[in-house]
Design a protein around this motif. Structure first.
Motif, PDB file in Angstrom:
ATOM      1  N   SER A 133      45.837  -5.386 -32.729  1.00  9.99           N
ATOM      2  CA  SER A 133      44.923  -4.274 -32.990  1.00  9.99           C
ATOM      3  C   SER A 133      45.501  -2.963 -32.474  1.00  9.99           C
ATOM      4  CB  SER A 133      43.575  -4.538 -32.306  1.00  9.99           C
ATOM      5  OG  SER A 133      42.815  -3.350 -32.202  1.00  9.99           O
ATOM      6  N   ALA A 134      45.586  -1.953 -33.342  1.00  4.41           N
ATOM      7  CA  ALA A 134      46.091  -0.639 -32.927  1.00  4.41           C
ATOM      8  C   ALA A 134      45.220  -0.048 -31.822  1.00  4.41           C
ATOM      9  CB  ALA A 134      46.128   0.307 -34.131  1.00  4.41           C
ATOM     10  N   LYS A 135      43.911  -0.188 -31.948  1.00  2.00           N
ATOM     11  CA  LYS A 135      43.007   0.359 -30.943  1.00  2.00           C
ATOM     12  C   LYS A 135      43.231  -0.288 -29.593  1.00  2.00           C
ATOM     13  CE  LYS A 135      38.130   0.682 -29.638  1.00  2.00           C
ATOM     14  NZ  LYS A 135      36.730   0.335 -30.023  1.00  2.00           N
ATOM     15  N   VAL A 136      43.350  -1.617 -29.571  1.00  2.00           N
ATOM     16  CA  VAL A 136      43.525  -2.307 -28.293  1.00  2.00           C
ATOM     17  C   VAL A 136      44.871  -1.967 -27.671  1.00  2.00           C
ATOM     18  CG1 VAL A 136      43.629  -4.536 -27.130  1.00  2.00           C
ATOM     19  CG2 VAL A 136      41.962  -4.170 -28.961  1.00  2.00           C
ATOM     20  N   ARG A 137      45.913  -1.861 -28.485  1.00  2.00           N
ATOM     21  CA  ARG A 137      47.230  -1.486 -27.943  1.00  2.00           C
ATOM     22  C   ARG A 137      47.171  -0.137 -27.234  1.00  2.00           C
ATOM     23  NH1 ARG A 137      48.989  -3.482 -32.948  1.00  2.00           N
ATOM     24  NH2 ARG A 137      49.293  -1.382 -33.798  1.00  2.00           N
ATOM     25  N   THR A 138      46.531   0.857 -27.869  1.00  2.00           N
ATOM     26  CA  THR A 138      46.500   2.193 -27.274  1.00  2.00           C
ATOM     27  C   THR A 138      45.649   2.224 -26.009  1.00  2.00           C
ATOM     28  OG1 THR A 138      44.691   2.832 -28.768  1.00  2.00           O
ATOM     29  CG2 THR A 138      46.910   3.358 -29.466  1.00  2.00           C
ATOM     30  N   LYS A 139      44.528   1.538 -26.033  1.00  2.04           N
ATOM     31  CA  LYS A 139      43.662   1.503 -24.845  1.00  2.04           C
ATOM     32  C   LYS A 139      44.346   0.772 -23.689  1.00  2.04           C
ATOM     33  CE  LYS A 139      39.948   3.548 -26.512  1.00  2.04           C
ATOM     34  NZ  LYS A 139      39.415   4.818 -25.963  1.00  2.04           N
ATOM     35  N   THR A 140      45.058  -0.299 -24.020  1.00  7.10           N
ATOM     36  CA  THR A 140      45.757  -1.064 -22.989  1.00  7.10           C
ATOM     37  C   THR A 140      46.901  -0.244 -22.402  1.00  7.10           C
ATOM     38  OG1 THR A 140      45.192  -3.145 -24.086  1.00  7.10           O
ATOM     39  CG2 THR A 140      46.999  -3.199 -22.499  1.00  7.10           C
ATOM     40  N   ALA A 141      47.630   0.471 -23.256  1.00 10.63           N
ATOM     41  CA  ALA A 141      48.720   1.321 -22.769  1.00 10.63           C
ATOM     42  C   ALA A 141      48.204   2.336 -21.764  1.00 10.63           C
ATOM     43  CB  ALA A 141      49.393   2.030 -23.947  1.00 10.63           C
ATOM     44  N   ASP A 142      47.068   2.956 -22.054  1.00  9.57           N
ATOM     45  CA  ASP A 142      46.512   3.951 -21.136  1.00  9.57           C
ATOM     46  C   ASP A 142      46.029   3.309 -19.837  1.00  9.57           C
ATOM     47  OD1 ASP A 142      47.053   5.931 -22.947  1.00  9.57           O
ATOM     48  OD2 ASP A 142      45.006   6.043 -23.744  1.00  9.57           O
ATOM     49  N   ALA A 143      45.492   2.089 -19.944  1.00  7.62           N
ATOM     50  CA  ALA A 143      45.043   1.378 -18.741  1.00  7.62           C
ATOM     51  C   ALA A 143      46.227   1.010 -17.854  1.00  7.62           C
ATOM     52  CB  ALA A 143      44.256   0.131 -19.132  1.00  7.62           C
ATOM     53  N   ILE A 144      47.340   0.619 -18.460  1.00  7.78           N
ATOM     54  CA  ILE A 144      48.538   0.287 -17.696  1.00  7.78           C
ATOM     55  C   ILE A 144      49.076   1.530 -16.992  1.00  7.78           C
ATOM     56  CG2 ILE A 144      50.955  -0.450 -17.871  1.00  7.78           C
ATOM     57  CD1 ILE A 144      50.065  -2.315 -20.165  1.00  7.78           C
ATOM     58  N   THR A 145      49.132   2.637 -17.720  1.00  9.01           N
ATOM     59  CA  THR A 145      49.604   3.887 -17.111  1.00  9.01           C
ATOM     60  C   THR A 145      48.722   4.292 -15.938  1.00  9.01           C
ATOM     61  OG1 THR A 145      50.611   4.687 -19.167  1.00  9.01           O
ATOM     62  CG2 THR A 145      50.022   6.345 -17.536  1.00  9.01           C
ATOM     63  N   ALA A 146      47.425   4.136 -16.084  1.00  4.79           N
ATOM     64  CA  ALA A 146      46.506   4.461 -14.985  1.00  4.79           C
ATOM     65  C   ALA A 146      46.779   3.574 -13.770  1.00  4.79           C
ATOM     66  CB  ALA A 146      45.058   4.304 -15.447  1.00  4.79           C
ATOM     67  N   ALA A 147      47.078   2.298 -14.011  1.00  8.68           N
ATOM     68  CA  ALA A 147      47.386   1.375 -12.909  1.00  8.68           C
ATOM     69  C   ALA A 147      48.684   1.783 -12.218  1.00  8.68           C
ATOM     70  CB  ALA A 147      47.485  -0.052 -13.443  1.00  8.68           C
ATOM     71  N   TYR A 148      49.663   2.231 -12.989  1.00  8.27           N
ATOM     72  CA  TYR A 148      50.935   2.673 -12.405  1.00  8.27           C
ATOM     73  C   TYR A 148      50.744   3.927 -11.551  1.00  8.27           C
ATOM     74  CZ  TYR A 148      53.512  -0.472 -15.571  1.00  8.27           C
ATOM     75  OH  TYR A 148      54.022  -1.568 -16.220  1.00  8.27           O
ATOM     76  N   ARG A 149      49.948   4.849 -12.048  1.00  7.82           N
ATOM     77  CA  ARG A 149      49.696   6.081 -11.288  1.00  7.82           C
ATOM     78  C   ARG A 149      48.987   5.769  -9.969  1.00  7.82           C
ATOM     79  NH1 ARG A 149      47.181  10.777 -14.913  1.00  7.82           N
ATOM     80  NH2 ARG A 149      47.439  11.802 -12.888  1.00  7.82           N
ATOM     81  N   LYS A 150      48.108   4.794 -10.007  1.00  5.14           N
ATOM     82  CA  LYS A 150      47.412   4.387  -8.795  1.00  5.14           C
ATOM     83  C   LYS A 150      48.385   3.765  -7.799  1.00  5.14           C
ATOM     84  CE  LYS A 150      43.898   1.078  -7.192  1.00  5.14           C
ATOM     85  NZ  LYS A 150      42.940   0.028  -7.638  1.00  5.14           N
ATOM     86  N   ALA A 151      49.295   2.948  -8.295  1.00  9.21           N
ATOM     87  CA  ALA A 151      50.239   2.255  -7.424  1.00  9.21           C
ATOM     88  C   ALA A 151      51.323   3.187  -6.882  1.00  9.21           C
ATOM     89  CB  ALA A 151      50.888   1.096  -8.176  1.00  9.21           C
ATOM     90  N   MET A 152      51.713   4.186  -7.680  1.00  8.02           N
ATOM     91  CA  MET A 152      52.799   5.086  -7.284  1.00  8.02           C
ATOM     92  C   MET A 152      52.433   6.519  -7.685  1.00  8.02           C
ATOM     93  SD  MET A 152      56.859   4.569  -8.218  1.00  8.02           S
ATOM     94  CE  MET A 152      56.963   2.892  -7.552  1.00  8.02           C
ATOM     95  N   PRO A 153      51.466   7.116  -6.994  1.00  2.00           N
ATOM     96  CA  PRO A 153      50.965   8.439  -7.388  1.00  2.00           C
ATOM     97  C   PRO A 153      52.030   9.535  -7.389  1.00  2.00           C
ATOM     98  CG  PRO A 153      50.126   7.788  -5.222  1.00  2.00           C
ATOM     99  CD  PRO A 153      50.736   6.575  -5.834  1.00  2.00           C
ATOM    100  N   GLY A 154      53.052   9.384  -6.585  1.00  2.75           N
ATOM    101  CA  GLY A 154      54.105  10.393  -6.540  1.00  2.75           C
ATOM    102  C   GLY A 154      54.919  10.475  -7.820  1.00  2.75           C
ATOM    103  N   LYS A 155      54.808   9.460  -8.668  1.00  3.94           N
ATOM    104  CA  LYS A 155      55.554   9.430  -9.927  1.00  3.94           C
ATOM    105  C   LYS A 155      54.624   9.582 -11.133  1.00  3.94           C
ATOM    106  CE  LYS A 155      59.614   8.604  -8.054  1.00  3.94           C
ATOM    107  NZ  LYS A 155      60.745   9.565  -8.177  1.00  3.94           N
ATOM    108  N   ALA A 156      53.447  10.147 -10.902  1.00  4.05           N
ATOM    109  CA  ALA A 156      52.450  10.252 -11.967  1.00  4.05           C
ATOM    110  C   ALA A 156      52.987  10.992 -13.192  1.00  4.05           C
ATOM    111  CB  ALA A 156      51.195  10.944 -11.448  1.00  4.05           C
ATOM    112  N   ASP A 157      53.734  12.078 -12.975  1.00  6.70           N
ATOM    113  CA  ASP A 157      54.254  12.853 -14.101  1.00  6.70           C
ATOM    114  C   ASP A 157      55.224  12.027 -14.957  1.00  6.70           C
ATOM    115  OD1 ASP A 157      52.769  14.999 -13.303  1.00  6.70           O
ATOM    116  OD2 ASP A 157      54.425  16.082 -12.358  1.00  6.70           O
ATOM    117  N   GLU A 158      56.036  11.217 -14.287  1.00  5.62           N
ATOM    118  CA  GLU A 158      56.979  10.380 -15.032  1.00  5.62           C
ATOM    119  C   GLU A 158      56.250   9.337 -15.862  1.00  5.62           C
ATOM    120  OE1 GLU A 158      60.540   9.022 -13.000  1.00  5.62           O
ATOM    121  OE2 GLU A 158      60.146  10.456 -11.386  1.00  5.62           O
TER     122      GLU A 158
END
Length: 297
Positions: A133-158
């Motif tokens: 599903s295109a919708k699920v892929r995009t929502k999941t991608a954003d959720a993963i990015t949010a998890a990465y920013r939480k884990a490593m906030p200093g690299k949020a821009d990357e």
């Protein structure tokens, strides 16, 4: 059995987390890989490859199921699998009851859990093959990015840059889907298993798989002779104009259907449940499938 697995998973995770606590790991960002990257574990390689694209060199990703020789529905995780899920800084599961074993293990850990189905608005009882599903892929991608920013906030821009790059690639795929839909909209298909339901839906195709057959396969039971007869008739009369075959579950019954399709000049498109090993990107695989469907329409 589910209760026993819960107990085993909780026990293994508790022991591992107690050991990590004794070593001084007190928060998610401190529990990454030893080389300073974020430790990510995905239940299936569809989401694992997406996680890698979104994290680049800042993450270390491993996928528990990474070949077409296994499927998540009936996978029996090892103690090592449980360890990887419950000690991951970010654990990615499919959800929708597809990989309950992975969700249980991840829940007993302390990392951030990304549940793809949940992120895309799907729930238990819905078709679980949500990576199509295109919708699920995009929502999941954003959720993963949010998890990465939480884990490593200093690299949020990357992480945001990698996310934008991925979205641009997804947009290209969706443009290809829209273009292909001009030819496939309204086209009927039958499926030996409903693995590609969401992709076919995005392409505007009409599912004419006999209801009894679909229900039986979804419940891991044998379709009745009447269900098979109805399927065969639909192929012979071209009520079904494309057959989608899951080669991971090939058997005498599916051979009968594919043989009938070939005799009736109905094209057969192979779409496996797990991502084949020749692809290292979920989007590349989706693009190849769209092309395969488009070329037979």
């Amino acid at each position: 059995m589910s209760r026993i697995w819960n107990i085993i998973s909780a026990t293994v995770c508790a022991a591992l987390l107690l050991a990590s606590g004794a070593c001084g790991a007190t928060n998610n960002s401190a529990r990454g890989a030893q080389d300073g990257t974020i430790a990510v574990t995905a239940s299936i390689n569809q989401w694992g490859t997406l996680a890698k694209e979104l994290g680049g060199d800042l993450v270390k990703v491993n996928s528990i199921i990474n070949s077409t020789n296994a499927e998540a529905h009936d996978y029996e995780p090892t103690t090592a699998d449980v360890k990887r899920l419950c000690t991951a800084t970010v654990a990615i599961v499919n959800g929708a009851d597809y990989d309950s074993w992975a969700l249980k293990a991840a829940t007993n850990g302390k990392g951030t859990i990304v549940n793809a189905a949940q992120a895309g608005g799907k729930k238990a009882g819905d078709n679980p093959h949500v990576w199509f599903s295109a919708k699920v892929r995009t929502k999941t991608a954003d959720a993963i990015t949010a998890a990465y920013r939480k884990a490593m906030p200093g690299k949020a821009d990357e992480f945001e840059k990698l996310n934008r790059h991925w979205h641009a690639r997804e947009a290209e795929l969706e443009e290809r889907i829209a273009k292909t839909k001009e030819a496939t909209k309204g086209m009927s298909y039958g499926a030996t298993e409903s693995v590609a339901h969401y992709l076919a839906d995005d392409l505007g195709m009409v599912d004419r798989t006999p209801t009894g057959y679909t229900r039986a396969v979804a419940n891991d039971s044998e379709p009745t002779p009447g269900d098979i007869t109805q399927f065969v008739k639909a192929l012979k009369t071209k009520r079904i104009t494309m057959l989608i075959l899951n080669p991971q579950e090939a058997n005498d019954m599916t051979k009968q259907l594919t043989d009938t399709a070939k005799q009736a000049d109905v094209p057969v498109v192979d779409i496996s449940e797990q991502m084949p090993g020749e692809y290292d990107s979920l989007l590349d695989w989706m693009s190849a499938l769209v092309n395969a469907i488009g070329h037979t329409s």
